[in-house]
Design an enzyme around this catalytic site. Structure first.
Site, PDB file in Angstrom:
ATOM      1  CD  GLU A 106      -2.777   1.207   2.451  1.00  0.00           C
ATOM      2  OE1 GLU A 106      -2.777   0.276   3.266  1.00  0.00           O
ATOM      3  OE2 GLU A 106      -3.464   2.235   2.563  1.00  0.00           O
ATOM      4  CE  LYS A 136       2.851   0.223   5.192  1.00  0.00           C
ATOM      5  NZ  LYS A 136       2.372   0.076   3.808  1.00  0.00           N
ATOM      6  NE  ARG A 195       2.668  -8.202  10.039  1.00  0.00           N
ATOM      7  CZ  ARG A 195       2.571  -7.121   9.257  1.00  0.00           C
ATOM      8  NH1 ARG A 195       3.489  -6.190   9.268  1.00  0.00           N
ATOM      9  NH2 ARG A 195       1.545  -6.949   8.475  1.00  0.00           N
TER      10      ARG A 195
HETATM   11  P1  ATP Z   1      -0.288  -1.616   6.788  1.00  0.00           P
HETATM   12  O1  ATP Z   1      -0.600  -1.718   8.223  1.00  0.00           O
HETATM   13  O2  ATP Z   1      -0.150  -0.210   6.309  1.00  0.00           O
HETATM   14  O3  ATP Z   1      -1.106  -2.507   5.895  1.00  0.00           O
HETATM   15  P2  ATP Z   1       1.852  -3.322   6.030  1.00  0.00           P
HETATM   16  O4  ATP Z   1       3.199  -3.338   6.649  1.00  0.00           O
HETATM   17  O5  ATP Z   1       1.018  -4.544   6.025  1.00  0.00           O
HETATM   18  O6  ATP Z   1       1.167  -2.134   6.740  1.00  0.00           O
HETATM   19  P3  ATP Z   1       1.605  -3.247   3.169  1.00  0.00           P
HETATM   20  O7  ATP Z   1       1.979  -2.179   2.238  1.00  0.00           O
HETATM   21  O8  ATP Z   1       0.183  -3.683   3.190  1.00  0.00           O
HETATM   22  O9  ATP Z   1       2.033  -2.765   4.597  1.00  0.00           O
HETATM   23  O10 ATP Z   1       2.551  -4.482   2.939  1.00  0.00           O
HETATM   24  C1  ATP Z   1       2.845  -5.012   1.682  1.00  0.00           C
HETATM   25  C2  ATP Z   1       3.148  -6.461   1.805  1.00  0.00           C
HETATM   26  O11 ATP Z   1       4.262  -6.653   2.658  1.00  0.00           O
HETATM   27  C3  ATP Z   1       1.993  -7.222   2.384  1.00  0.00           C
HETATM   28  O12 ATP Z   1       1.797  -8.393   1.602  1.00  0.00           O
HETATM   29  C4  ATP Z   1       2.440  -7.560   3.770  1.00  0.00           C
HETATM   30  O13 ATP Z   1       1.915  -8.790   4.154  1.00  0.00           O
HETATM   31  C5  ATP Z   1       3.959  -7.621   3.641  1.00  0.00           C
HETATM   32  N1  ATP Z   1       4.609  -7.244   4.894  1.00  0.00           N
HETATM   33  C6  ATP Z   1       4.425  -6.115   5.593  1.00  0.00           C
HETATM   34  N2  ATP Z   1       5.149  -6.126   6.716  1.00  0.00           N
HETATM   35  C7  ATP Z   1       5.820  -7.301   6.746  1.00  0.00           C
HETATM   36  C8  ATP Z   1       6.728  -7.913   7.656  1.00  0.00           C
HETATM   37  N3  ATP Z   1       7.102  -7.314   8.782  1.00  0.00           N
HETATM   38  N4  ATP Z   1       7.199  -9.137   7.334  1.00  0.00           N
HETATM   39  C9  ATP Z   1       6.839  -9.739   6.208  1.00  0.00           C
HETATM   40  N5  ATP Z   1       5.987  -9.235   5.319  1.00  0.00           N
HETATM   41  C10 ATP Z   1       5.469  -8.021   5.572  1.00  0.00           C
END
Ligand code: ATP
Ligand code: MG
Length: 558
Positions: A35, A270, A260
């Site tokens: 996102e 974020k 994660r």
């Molecule tokens: P938000 O709370 O804004 O959704 P987010 O960290 O999930 O935060 P995204 O932009 O939705 O942000 O993440 C993009 C991709 O990265 C998603 O598929 C998410 O599952 C993955 N991702 C995010 N944080 C992690 C992490 N700490 N470890 C592994 N994968 C992650």
């Protein structure tokens, strides 16, 4: 690692193997769906390496798709930074760069299908009422009085929502599933809400925007994704995604959840990272102390070290916290192989070699990288006045100190053995310089003397040295899990000593030619890179990427 372990597959690969064997899918097609509401961090890198890595391994494809369903928080700046970061990591989506907003028309059509099937309805409850009606996991929710509007009325209201006839919050479109489901996600989730906002790509075309849960699975389906890999918190959204796909009767990706990545001494949210940026606790998203990829790049991390780290931590089904020491291990391992060595004095102490002729300059051979013969050698100037590190001299040496002290000898790297003859102090008793002598027979590599000393130290020629600012970084937080305290705000755990700036560093002349993107080891002090933002030709700024050894583990145990 044994051969067996090397070949062993992770649980996602096992699922994929099975799907290929049974013919459920004929090829592997993954995606990375960020996102654009912040910069990518090391956790995202894990997901990027996983998704692009699987595509590489199975000779498949991986898309980059921006999940841009929320116009209020998303910005072009984030889209650009994300693209830059993924490229830097070394992955390529070729022509497959997509945006969920590309599918807004299609998603709208899908919504109409559900309304016409009697599977979605326009609700007039307020957000608070909707929340209240949803109930609690242990007790069933309550159906909205508007749940049984006629299909015609729903179609009419939904179209007028789209046309901008209503204010935000007046209406929402909800899926009609089951208000008593033990899975809260199935209690008539919202699909669309009204937002009179400008979207970074679709402008003012829309005043209704799809919810993430409505957009995500359908976007995967539209792109023909075979394996939709996401983090564990989406496990109980899976039944909802399946419900949508089944009701629409469209291509069905298989969703697989993994844990994660969490890292100690930092944060991965974020929202919290944005708080640090906006509150100016750090100098922007790319501050070298941030766990963002742009920060890590600026600090001197190599893409290879991050990819190796992602490999080493593997994929798990249960949440855990990885040790930042493992990340730094991967970094040192890579830098040790590729970084050219240089001499640099961070906290200079002047020495004068009294028996070395004035105006004489010798150019000595220095090895660029003992790990890589091809890196060759360079010449470094040696002269009567030099700088050494303040820490390499002790006036009253403690027991195990083998470097310079009054009357003691030490070897200067690539040069001679010197002896400290005299300590010169100013009127306040502060050491100004050392007067030393050198032994001309002890030139490195000459083989003329077999004198041995216990210590070797680095140095630079005073006249030839170049000045630089050097920034030393430490952990951003003082505790392993800064977000884990219920009483205290995570910012209370910020490390006040996470940045130390040294203004008067003396570097060997070769470093005036350093380029951004070159990795260096300053002998005995750590790995360094030029700062990509602040360094100027006549005002060099270096960042310490990482020290040579993990000194932190020891200190924190004390
Ligand atoms: P938000 O709370 O804004 O959704 P987010 O960290 O999930 O935060 P995204 O932009 O939705 O942000 O993440 C993009 C991709 O990265 C998603 O598929 C998410 O599952 C993955 N991702 C995010 N944080 C992690 C992490 N700490 N470890 C592994 N994968 C992650
Ligand atoms: Mg997310």
């Amino acid at each position: 690692m044994s051969e067996n372990e090397k070949n062993s597959k992770n649980f996602i690969e096992e699922i994929i193997d099975e799907d290929l064997k049974t013919g459920k899918y004929s090829t592997v097609h993954t995606r990375f769906p960020p996102e654009p509401n912040g910069y990518l961090h090391i956790g995202h890198a894990k997901s990027i390496c996983l998704n692009f890595g699987l595509a590489e391994k199975y000779n498949g494809k991986c898309n980059l798709r921006f999940d841009d369903t929320n116009p209020s928080k998303e910005e072009e700046e984030y889209v650009n930074s994300i693209i830059e970061d993924i490229k830097w990591l070394g992955f390529d989506w070729q022509e497959r760069l997509f945006f969920t907003s590309d599918y807004f028309d299609q998603l709208y059509e899908y919504a109409l299908i559900l309304i016409k099937k009697g599977k979605a309805y326009v609700d007039s409850l307020t957000y608070e009422e909707i929340k209240e009606y949803r109930g609690k996991p242990i007790e069933p929710g309550k159906e909205s009085p508007f749940r049984n509007r006629s299909i015609e009325e729903n179609l009419d209201l939904f179209e007028r929502m789209k046309n901008g006839e209503f204010a935000e919050g007046d209406y929402v479109l909800r899926a009609k599933i089951d208000m008593s489901s033990p899975n809260m996600n199935l209690r008539d989730p919202i699909m669309y809400r009204i937002k009179h906002e400008t979207h970074h790509r679709t402008g003012n075309k829309w005043c209704i925007y799809p919810m993430y849960d409505w957009a995500h699975g359908q976007s995967d389906s539209i792109e023909g994704i075979s394996h939709s890999i996401c983090t564990l918190e989406f496990e109980n959204h899976r039944p909802l995604y399946n419900w949508f796909l089944d009701e629409l009767g469209i291509h069905h990706p298989r969703q697989i959840e993994f844990a994660r990545l969490n890292l100690n001494y930092t944060i991965m949210s974020k929202r919290k990272l944005l708080e640090l940026v906006e509150g100016k606790y750090v100098n922007g998203w790319d501050d070298p102390r941030m766990p963002t990829l742009s920060g890590m790049r600026r600090r001197g991390y190599t893409p290879e070290s991050i990819r190796n780290f992602a490999d080493k931590v593997g994929v798990a089904k249960r949440d855990s916290i990885s040790d930042v020491a493992l990340l730094e291990f991967s970094l040192r391992e890579d830098l040790n192989k590729r970084a050219e060595r240089r001499l640099a004095v961070l906290r200079p102490l002047k020495i004068v070699i009294s028996n070395y002729p004035e105006n004489k300059v010798e150019y000595l051979d220095a090895v660029n990288n003992p790990e890589n013969e091809k890196a060759g050698k360079r010449k470094i100037p040696f002269s009567r006045e030099l700088y050494i590190e303040q820490g390499d001299f002790q006036e009253e040496p403690h027991k195990k100190f083998y470097r310079l002290a009054p009357g003691r000898e030490v070897r200067l790297r690539f040069a001679y053995i010197i002896k400290c003859e005299e300590v010169v102090k100013n009127s306040e008793g502060i050491i100004e310089k050392l007067i030393c002598s050198y032994d001309p027979d002890t030139k490195s590599g000459s083989g003329t003397s077999n004198k041995k000393v216990k210590g070797t130290i680095h140095w630079v020629s005073a006249e030839h040295s170049v000045n630089a600012e050097v920034r030393l970084y430490d952990r951003l937080f003082t505790v392993e899990n800064p977000a884990g305290d219920k009483e205290k705000d995570f910012k209370e755990f910020l490390n006040p000593k996470s940045l130390e700036i040294l203004n008067n560093c003396k570097l060997e002349p070769e470093l005036s030619e350093a380029k951004i993107g070159q990795y260096f080891q300053f002998e005995r002090t750590g790995y360094f890179v030029l700062d990509s933002k602040d360094s100027k030709k006549d005002n060099l700024v270096f960042n310490r990427t990482v020290s040579l050894r993990d000194t932190w583990a020891k200190i924190s145990r004390k």
